[in-house]
Design an enzyme around this catalytic site. Structure first.
Site, PDB file in Angstrom:
ATOM      1  N   HIS A 119       0.751  -1.197  -0.054  1.00 50.19           N
ATOM      2  CA  HIS A 119      -0.013  -0.249   0.107  1.00 50.19           C
ATOM      3  C   HIS A 119       0.851   1.208   0.120  1.00 50.19           C
ATOM      4  O   HIS A 119       0.531   2.068  -0.991  1.00 50.19           O
ATOM      5  CB  HIS A 119      -1.016  -0.040   1.186  1.00 50.19           C
ATOM      6  CG  HIS A 119      -1.753   1.124   1.477  1.00 50.19           C
ATOM      7  ND1 HIS A 119      -2.958   1.145   0.752  1.00 50.19           N
ATOM      8  CD2 HIS A 119      -1.598   2.414   1.989  1.00 50.19           C
ATOM      9  CE1 HIS A 119      -3.508   2.558   1.149  1.00 50.19           C
ATOM     10  NE2 HIS A 119      -2.722   3.108   1.851  1.00 50.19           N
ATOM     11  N   GLU A 120       1.845   1.463   1.010  1.00 45.61           N
ATOM     12  CA  GLU A 120       2.552   2.344   1.080  1.00 45.61           C
ATOM     13  C   GLU A 120       3.498   2.416  -0.199  1.00 45.61           C
ATOM     14  O   GLU A 120       4.041   3.714  -0.641  1.00 45.61           O
ATOM     15  CB  GLU A 120       3.421   2.576   2.205  1.00 45.61           C
ATOM     16  CG  GLU A 120       2.664   2.607   3.633  1.00 45.61           C
ATOM     17  CD  GLU A 120       1.539   3.782   3.647  1.00 45.61           C
ATOM     18  OE1 GLU A 120       1.985   4.810   3.049  1.00 45.61           O
ATOM     19  OE2 GLU A 120       0.532   3.541   4.363  1.00 45.61           O
ATOM     20  N   HIS A 167       1.947   4.504  -2.981  1.00 43.24           N
ATOM     21  CA  HIS A 167       1.976   5.868  -2.884  1.00 43.24           C
ATOM     22  C   HIS A 167       3.215   6.361  -3.306  1.00 43.24           C
ATOM     23  O   HIS A 167       3.426   7.293  -4.050  1.00 43.24           O
ATOM     24  CB  HIS A 167       1.900   6.094  -1.529  1.00 43.24           C
ATOM     25  CG  HIS A 167       0.224   6.136  -0.816  1.00 43.24           C
ATOM     26  ND1 HIS A 167      -0.731   6.458  -1.592  1.00 43.24           N
ATOM     27  CD2 HIS A 167      -0.167   5.254   0.239  1.00 43.24           C
ATOM     28  CE1 HIS A 167      -1.990   6.172  -0.552  1.00 43.24           C
ATOM     29  NE2 HIS A 167      -1.355   5.502   0.197  1.00 43.24           N
TER      30      HIS A 167
END
Length: 115
Positions: free
Chosen positions: A17-18, A21
């Site tokens: 997820h990170e 980004h």
């Protein structure tokens, strides 16, 4: 054993997820101040380029902090923002960087389900 397995799977989801980004921010010229796994006090970390990579004590999430992301903080007001600041990026670049996290985590579930 099941707690360890949960933390391992949760860790993979958080990191992906990170990382979503992170990748889209970098691709769009947004400066990533910190990429962290976990919350709370820092256990260890290192700096490569202008990004700090950290592991924090509570393995319950993570963060990808962009320069100028929070203009209400003293950090955002005290320092002059560079061209790589989140707030100076185009609307589409900001949308891509924000949406990439959930998209990358969803991809982990889709690809893991096909194994």
């Amino acid at each position: 054993m099941s707690i360890i397995l949960f933390l391992l799977i949760f860790g993979v989801v958080v990191i992906s997820h990170e990382f979503g980004h992170f990748l889209l921010a970098k691709a769009n010229g947004i400066h990533v101040v910190e990429f962290s796994v976990g919350f709370g006090p820092k256990l260890f970390g290192f700096k490569k380029g202008d990004t700090e990579y950290t592991v924090r004590i509570l393995p319950l999430g993570g963060a990808c902090r962009f320069e100028g992301e929070d203009l209400s903080s003293e950090e955002g007001q005290a320092a002059e923002l560079t061209d790589g600041a989140f707030s100076k990026a185009s609307v589409w670049s900001r949308i891509a960087a924000v949406v990439a996290g959930p998209v990358f985590s969803a991809c982990v579930f889709v690809f893991a389900g096909n194994c």
